[in-house]
Design a protein around this motif. Structure first.
Motif: not given
Length: 270
Positions: A28, A47-49, A52, A61, A63-65, A67, A87
């Motif tokens: 992010p 990558l979401d975190g 937004r 997206s 994924g996430r941190h 993942q 990340s």
């Protein structure tokens, strides 16, 4: 002549392709840097975190941190990945390297390195001029803060990341450098880990003059130790905002707000 024009067109198209890579940001903070460089249109996935920015509300997206959705990432056909090492799990970082996708990786340990990173990202995404100008303005602002808040005896600060269990930041973490800019010193700056777990007893031994935390609830328990310098001086302070947690260009102004808070509540002598 027709062949010459065709060749010239191909050269122009090649130059445009090189100047406008398809970028996937896997951090992010690096996403924010791209936006600060007015290059948000280059992003094809993030990558979401956390929340937004509105400009990226509909961006795919990946994924996430911790993942990363590798299949989704590859479907976006990125030319460049912006990577914060922590990340993405090590196995997936190795997989990305084997795939041969161009990657910019960075984890600045201080604010000067952060500004260098911003300039380097600008170069990689074809925003050299914007990057140089932005970096120059950030360096000027940072030097101004150092000059204004320099102390002969740095203010001893405990930066509390979490209370149960008790976590802080090590000396190589960029927030520790923000404290130095403000004429302060992280009392755990001798620890190499980014976010070490510490004991209440170790904090008492180092006797900080200021304790910083994310909210009042995390500060409350320190009032049980009235002999602690931070408690005696009534310097249990809430960090002004979340900007210090995002190492992008905005962190310089977040540091300025931290400096103003510390200066307003610091002992009189400098």
């Amino acid at each position: 002549m027709r062949a010459l024009l065709a060749g010239f067109s191909l050269l122009c198209l090649g130059a445009l392709a090189e100047a406008a890579p398809r970028v996937v940001s896997l951090a992010p903070s690096m996403t924010e840097i791209v936006l600060e460089l007015d290059a948000g249109e280059l992003l094809v996935g993030v990558l979401d975190g956390g929340e937004r920015p509105p400009a990226l509300a509909r961006l795919p997206s990946v994924g996430r941190h911790g993942q990363l959705d590798m299949e989704r990432l590859l479907s976006l056909k990125p030319d460049l990945l912006l990577l914060w090492p922590g990340s993405v799990p090590p196995a997936q970082r190795d997989q990305l390297r084997r795939l041969g996708i161009a990657t910019f990786s960075g984890e600045p340990g201080n604010l000067d390195q952060l500004i260098d990173q911003i300039e380097a990202i600008a170069q990689r995404i074809g925003r050299d001029q914007q990057g140089r100008a932005y970096a120059a303005s950030l360096r000027e602002r940072l030097q101004g803060l150092r000059d204004r808040y320099r102390r002969e005896a740095p203010l001893r600060v405990f930066y509390q990341v979490w209370d149960k269990p008790l976590y802080t930041l090590g000396g190589r973490q960029v927030v520790s450098d923000a404290l130095r800019v403000c004429g302060a010193r992280n009392v755990f700056d001798d620890l190499a880990q980014p976010a070490p777990q510490v004991s209440v007893e170790s904090v008492l031994l180092r006797d900080p003059e200021v304790i910083l935390a994310g909210d009042e609830a995390q500060l409350a328990s320190w009032r049980n130790w009235p002999r602690l310098s931070a408690v005696k001086g009534e310097r249990l302070l809430v960090v002004p905002d979340k900007g210090l947690e995002r190492p992008s260009g905005q962190m310089i102004e977040a540091t300025a707000r931290l400096c103003a808070l510390l200066d307003a509540r610091a002992p009189v002598s400098r």
